[in-house]
Design a protein around this motif. Structure first.
Motif, PDB file in Angstrom:
ATOM      1  N   MET A   1       0.707  -0.991   0.052  1.00 12.25           N
ATOM      2  CA  MET A   1      -0.037   0.004  -0.077  1.00 12.25           C
ATOM      3  C   MET A   1       0.987   1.400   0.141  1.00 12.25           C
ATOM      4  SD  MET A   1      -2.914   0.851  -0.278  1.00 12.25           S
ATOM      5  CE  MET A   1      -4.411   1.704   0.270  1.00 12.25           C
ATOM      6  N   LYS A   2       1.978   1.131   0.624  1.00 14.35           N
ATOM      7  CA  LYS A   2       3.060   2.273   0.638  1.00 14.35           C
ATOM      8  C   LYS A   2       3.385   2.569  -0.695  1.00 14.35           C
ATOM      9  CE  LYS A   2       7.437   3.814   2.490  1.00 14.35           C
ATOM     10  NZ  LYS A   2       8.638   3.320   3.137  1.00 14.35           N
ATOM     11  N   GLN A   3       3.901   1.728  -1.524  1.00  7.10           N
ATOM     12  CA  GLN A   3       4.133   1.826  -2.791  1.00  7.10           C
ATOM     13  C   GLN A   3       3.112   2.392  -3.719  1.00  7.10           C
ATOM     14  OE1 GLN A   3       5.749  -1.884  -3.687  1.00  7.10           O
ATOM     15  NE2 GLN A   3       8.051  -1.237  -3.221  1.00  7.10           N
ATOM     16  N   VAL A   4       1.833   2.141  -3.293  1.00  2.00           N
ATOM     17  CA  VAL A   4       0.658   2.673  -4.376  1.00  2.00           C
ATOM     18  C   VAL A   4       0.490   4.167  -4.100  1.00  2.00           C
ATOM     19  CG1 VAL A   4      -1.779   2.831  -4.617  1.00  2.00           C
ATOM     20  CG2 VAL A   4      -0.485   0.496  -4.543  1.00  2.00           C
ATOM     21  N   LEU A   5       0.724   4.737  -2.679  1.00  2.00           N
ATOM     22  CA  LEU A   5       0.850   6.008  -2.202  1.00  2.00           C
ATOM     23  C   LEU A   5       1.961   6.767  -2.810  1.00  2.00           C
ATOM     24  CD1 LEU A   5      -0.823   8.131  -0.478  1.00  2.00           C
ATOM     25  CD2 LEU A   5       0.685   7.466   1.379  1.00  2.00           C
ATOM     26  N   ILE A   6       2.964   6.215  -2.852  1.00  2.00           N
ATOM     27  CA  ILE A   6       4.138   6.851  -3.706  1.00  2.00           C
ATOM     28  C   ILE A   6       3.883   7.262  -4.936  1.00  2.00           C
ATOM     29  CG2 ILE A   6       6.575   6.670  -4.116  1.00  2.00           C
ATOM     30  CD1 ILE A   6       6.876   5.223  -1.350  1.00  2.00           C
ATOM     31  N   VAL A   7       3.330   6.341  -5.927  1.00  2.00           N
ATOM     32  CA  VAL A   7       3.117   6.592  -7.180  1.00  2.00           C
ATOM     33  C   VAL A   7       2.047   7.364  -7.425  1.00  2.00           C
ATOM     34  CG1 VAL A   7       2.157   5.341  -9.288  1.00  2.00           C
ATOM     35  CG2 VAL A   7       3.889   4.231  -7.914  1.00  2.00           C
TER      36      VAL A   7
ATOM     37  N   SER B   1      16.646   4.366  -4.319  1.00  2.81           N
ATOM     38  CA  SER B   1      15.671   3.301  -3.733  1.00  2.81           C
ATOM     39  C   SER B   1      14.681   2.739  -4.737  1.00  2.81           C
ATOM     40  CB  SER B   1      15.223   3.934  -2.361  1.00  2.81           C
ATOM     41  OG  SER B   1      14.238   4.538  -2.497  1.00  2.81           O
ATOM     42  N   GLN B   2      13.994   1.871  -4.576  1.00  3.98           N
ATOM     43  CA  GLN B   2      12.895   1.550  -5.267  1.00  3.98           C
ATOM     44  C   GLN B   2      11.900   2.590  -4.897  1.00  3.98           C
ATOM     45  OE1 GLN B   2      11.219  -2.171  -4.414  1.00  3.98           O
ATOM     46  NE2 GLN B   2       9.696  -2.395  -6.257  1.00  3.98           N
ATOM     47  N   ASN B   3      11.582   2.975  -3.792  1.00  2.00           N
ATOM     48  CA  ASN B   3      10.648   3.902  -3.703  1.00  2.00           C
ATOM     49  C   ASN B   3      10.880   5.301  -4.170  1.00  2.00           C
ATOM     50  OD1 ASN B   3       8.998   2.165  -1.996  1.00  2.00           O
ATOM     51  ND2 ASN B   3       9.853   2.973  -0.063  1.00  2.00           N
ATOM     52  N   THR B   4      11.922   5.719  -4.168  1.00  2.00           N
ATOM     53  CA  THR B   4      12.406   6.793  -5.230  1.00  2.00           C
ATOM     54  C   THR B   4      12.162   6.571  -6.735  1.00  2.00           C
ATOM     55  OG1 THR B   4      13.899   7.606  -3.346  1.00  2.00           O
ATOM     56  CG2 THR B   4      14.340   8.521  -5.460  1.00  2.00           C
ATOM     57  N   THR B   5      12.525   5.819  -7.230  1.00  2.00           N
ATOM     58  CA  THR B   5      12.229   5.344  -8.537  1.00  2.00           C
ATOM     59  C   THR B   5      10.758   5.286  -8.722  1.00  2.00           C
ATOM     60  OG1 THR B   5      14.404   3.972  -8.765  1.00  2.00           O
ATOM     61  CG2 THR B   5      12.837   3.835 -10.247  1.00  2.00           C
ATOM     62  N   LEU B   6       9.967   4.627  -7.917  1.00  2.00           N
ATOM     63  CA  LEU B   6       8.636   4.734  -8.089  1.00  2.00           C
ATOM     64  C   LEU B   6       7.875   6.098  -8.102  1.00  2.00           C
ATOM     65  CD1 LEU B   6       7.283   1.701  -5.966  1.00  2.00           C
ATOM     66  CD2 LEU B   6       7.252   2.030  -8.439  1.00  2.00           C
TER      67      LEU B   6
ATOM     68  N   GLY C   1       5.745   7.441 -11.069  1.00  2.00           N
ATOM     69  CA  GLY C   1       4.719   8.436 -10.640  1.00  2.00           C
ATOM     70  C   GLY C   1       4.898   9.708 -11.407  1.00  2.00           C
ATOM     71  N   PHE C   2       5.911  10.519 -11.024  1.00  2.00           N
ATOM     72  CA  PHE C   2       5.978  11.672 -11.537  1.00  2.00           C
ATOM     73  C   PHE C   2       6.158  11.897 -13.359  1.00  2.00           C
ATOM     74  CE2 PHE C   2       8.244  15.438 -13.231  1.00  2.00           C
ATOM     75  CZ  PHE C   2       7.695  16.649 -12.759  1.00  2.00           C
TER      76      PHE C   2
END
Length: 123
Positions: A1-7, A61-66, A71-72
C-alpha cells in the motif's frame, strides 16, 4: 500500500506540472500543443536520467524510482493527450502540423530517453 501511495503522489505532482505547462505553452491561436510536446520530451529526458542513474549507481531506492519515474514522469508525460491532440490536428486537416508534431514527439522522445541515460553513464 505504501508503494501505491508513493506512485499516487508522484503521479499527481506530474499531472499538475503538465497541466500548468500546457496552460502556459499551448497556443490557442494556432492550436499547436507546445506544452504537451515539451512535457513528453522533457519527461522522456527525466526518466532517462532517473533510470540511467539508478542502473549506474544502484543508489536510488525502489521507492524513489517509483515516486520519480513511475509516478512523476508517468503523470507528467501523456500519450493519451498526444493522441487526442494529433486527432484534432487531423480533424482540422492540418496535415503538416500533425506530421511535424507526431514525428517530432516520437523522435525527440526516444532521443531524450537515450540522451538522459547516456549522460548518466558519462557523469
Amino acid at each position: 500500500m505504501k508503494q501505491v501511495l508513493i506512485v499516487f503522489l508522484g503521479g499527481g505532482t506530474g499531472s499538475v506540472a503538465r497541466y500548468l505547462l500546457s496552460k502556459w505553452m499551448n497556443n490557442p491561436i494556432s492550436g499547436l500543443p507546445y506544452g504537451t510536446f515539451l512535457a513528453n520530451v522533457l519527461g522522456s529526458f527525466l526518466i532517462g536520467i532517473i533510470l540511467g542513474y539508478f542502473y549506474k549507481t544502484n543508489t536510488i531506492s525502489q521507492n524513489t524510482t517509483l515516486l520519480l519515474a513511475t509516478g512523476f514522469c508517468g503523470g507528467f508525460t501523456t500519450f493519451s493527450t498526444f493522441v487526442y491532440e494529433s486527432h484534432v490536428l487531423l480533424k482540422n486537416s492540418d496535415f503538416l502540423n500533425f506530421g511535424i508534431y507526431a514525428l517530432a514527439s516520437i523522435i525527440l522522445g526516444f532521443a531524450a530517453v537515450f540522451l538522459g541515460m547516456w549522460l548518466t553513464k558519462t557523469i
